[in-house]
Design an enzyme around this catalytic site. Structure first.
Site, short mmCIF file in Angstrom:
data_model
loop_
_atom_site.label_atom_id
_atom_site.label_comp_id
_atom_site.label_asym_id
_atom_site.label_seq_id
_atom_site.Cartn_x
_atom_site.Cartn_y
_atom_site.Cartn_z
CE1 TYR A 142 -3.70 2.45 0.25
CE2 TYR A 142 -2.59 3.33 2.18
CZ TYR A 142 -3.56 3.43 1.22
OH TYR A 142 -4.40 4.53 1.21
CG ASP A 234 5.58 3.72 1.37
OD1 ASP A 234 5.75 4.53 2.31
OD2 ASP A 234 4.47 3.56 0.81
CE LYS A 263 -0.08 5.79 8.06
NZ LYS A 263 0.03 4.84 6.97
C1 LIG Z 1 -0.37 5.24 5.44
C2 LIG Z 1 0.52 4.86 4.32
C3 LIG Z 1 0.57 5.60 3.14
C4 LIG Z 1 -0.36 6.75 2.86
O1 LIG Z 1 -0.18 7.79 3.75
P1 LIG Z 1 -1.38 8.88 3.90
O2 LIG Z 1 -0.82 9.88 4.85
O3 LIG Z 1 -2.55 8.11 4.43
O4 LIG Z 1 -1.63 9.43 2.56
C5 LIG Z 1 1.50 5.25 2.18
N1 LIG Z 1 2.33 4.21 2.36
C6 LIG Z 1 2.30 3.46 3.48
C7 LIG Z 1 3.26 2.33 3.64
C8 LIG Z 1 1.39 3.75 4.49
O5 LIG Z 1 1.34 2.99 5.58
#
Ligand SMILES: *Cc1c(COP(=O)(O)O)cnc(C)c1O
Length: 445
Positions: A142, A234, A263
């Protein structure tokens, strides 16, 4: 437990917000509880019910809801002095210096406003830097709500996974199953010269928690090197959570070219960042030609919250506390499963955890990973533990969502709403919270 107020609020919300929420995972069944406020490692809902909070905003809250004095006063000061300016501020430089000092591969970074924005910009940067269009992503990894990664299918037979995305986006996205070295070799053999980047979470954190098998990231690193492609980690979820301040890349000893953050680095406020080697990051405008811009980027309140949160973590034993509680919780869960559901799998590391309702397990529990799956070949569970998102999807996801999640909620434990998203421990959690959570698991599993 009474939920009258939450029900009434949801009734109103359904008239003005699609599905009654502003992010799809929040629409729990039959209706979500509305949060009145947080308190340490707990949240209290609109009807006054208290829950141990293992959702923690889906990851950003390393310290929990009651922020230490130094974090609170930095936030309040920056908010009081005028929230933002459209001109640079010192606190942006300070947070960037902090991150580059602690995260091994990061020499320079650009702040944005969400994890999604970070991965969108990282993909554009990789394409701009290499002059190539294709990216490789993990099936069911994701990377936020972005066009290039919302794809389904396998290899080069991919299609958008949501209406509203032109087919042509998916044409440039190749998918491989996480932890499958052979598939990675094949995709690079066939398309290597066109691949701008391979994009992966170091640990899948949004589709179960799936740990890499030994050597997997090394293989990706090598393939990218051999084909002139970039490796993008990521770390939006793992950043400043797994491996502490050095992040998951430090824990795994991998040197990605680009890292995305989000985050935790914003201390509970909207944030994202793209970091990496100066030579690459300096391709962003105005230093380079790859367009990137944002009204709210580097927002002083966010920067202050992130900086003071990370400083607090560096100066106190935050990571040892949350990781120790994580180990206790995961091994307590192993003990419960041994008696009640030996086919289920405990996953996670450091302060991430989840129980995956896998359908099959080994006959013997002897010699398996002690406190969360590490994908060790010597473990008797190795063949049964989910290796990728597809394996997690095969688990009893309906039972998890329809029976288990509500049962935990009734027992005052707030978990992420389905089988897939990770759960977290924060600095405000206590040994008692862990004991109480284990009691609830014992009854609800
Ligand atoms: C939460 C998340 C995202 C997206 O971040 P948002 O602030 O919700 O747009 C992208 N990559 C990973 C691995 C995530 O956990």
């Amino acid at each position: 437990m009474n939920h009258e107020q939450s029900r009434a609020l949801y009734d109103r919300a359904l008239s003005v917000l699609p599905g009654g929420v502003n992010s799809s995972v929040r629409a729990t069944r039959p209706y979500p509880f509305f949060v009145e406020k947080g308190d340490g490692g707990h949240v209290i809902d609109a009807d006054g019910n208290r829950y141990i909070d293992f959702v923690l905003g889906y990851g950003p809250l390393l310290l929990g809801h009651s922020l230490p004095e130094q974090v609170q006063s930095a936030i309040q000061q920056h908010a009081a002095e005028g929230p933002m300016y459209g001109a640079p501020t010192e606190v942006e430089v300070e947070l960037a210096e902090f991150v580059t000092r602690h995260v091994p591969s990061v020499e320079m970074l650009r702040f944005v406003n969400s994890g999604t924005e970070a991965t969108v910009s990282a993909v554009r940067l990789a394409r701009g830097y290499t002059g190539r269009d294709k990216i490789v992503v993990m099936q069911s990894g994701y990377h936020g709500a972005q066009e290039s990664t919302l794809v389904e299918g396998e290899g080069d037979h991919t299609a958008p996974s949501s209406p509203g995305i032109p087919e042509s986006f998916a044409e440039h996205t190749l998918t491989v199953p996480f932890n499958d070295e052979e598939a990675a070799h094949e995709v690079f053999e066939e398309h290597g010269d066109d691949i701008a980047a391979a994009l992966t979470e170091p640990i899948l954190g949004n589709y179960g928690i799936v740990h890499p098998v030994e050597g997997y990231h090394e293989t990706l690193r090598e393939l990218c090197d051999d084909h002139g492609s970039l490796l993008i980690f990521d770390e939006v979820i793992t950043g400043f959570r797994v491996g502490g301040l050095q992040c998951a890349q430090g824990a795994f000893g991998i040197d990605p070219d680009i890292t995305t953050f989000g985050k935790i680095v914003g201390g509970g406020f909207p944030v994202g960042a793209i970091g990496g080697k100066s030579e690459i990051i300096e391709q962003f405008t105005p230093a380079g030609d790859v367009f990137q811009s944002g009204t709210f980027s580097g927002h002083p309140v966010t920067m202050a919250a992130g900086l003071e949160t990370l400083r607090y973590a560096a100066e106190h034993d935050v990571y040892s506390h949350v990781n120790e509680l994580g180990d206790r919780l995961r091994s307590g869960l192993q003990d419960i499963l041994r008696d009640q559901a030996p086919e289920y799998t405990v996953v996670g590391r450091d302060s991430m955890f989840k129980v995956i309702f896998t359908r099959d397990g080994p006959d013997s529990f002897d010699g398996h990973c002690e406190a969360g799956c590490r994908q060790q070949e010597s473990c008797p569970r190795f063949d049964y533990c989910p290796k990728n998102g597809g394996d997690v999807k095969q688990a009893e996801t309906e039972r998890w969502e329809r029976l288990f999640w509500p049962a935990m909620k009734d027992r005052g434990v707030f978990l992420t709403a389905n089988q897939f998203e990770s759960q977290f421990i924060c600095d405000a959690h206590t040994g008692e919270d862990i004991e109480n959570a284990l009691e609830a698991y014992k009854e609800a599993i």
